[in-house]
Design a protein around this motif. Sequence first.
Motif: not given
Length: 54
Positions: A10-12, A19-30, A39-44
């Motif tokens: 999830c991104v906000i 800046l775009v905060p990125v979390f997993t759907t379980l709430g873990q901070w990425v 965003i996709t680079t951070l997820i990768d």
Amino acid sequence: MVMDRYGDYCVIFHADRDLVPVFTTLGQWVGLADNPDTITTLIDINEGVNGGDA
């Protein structure tokens, strides 16, 4: 403010910030993506480090 989903992430988006905060759907901070284009680079990176378990 808008929340969007990228698979297991999830991104906000906030109109006044780059800046775009990125979390997993379980709430873990990425982390914070520098801008929407990274965003996709951070997820990768997160999946490479954590094995893709969101």
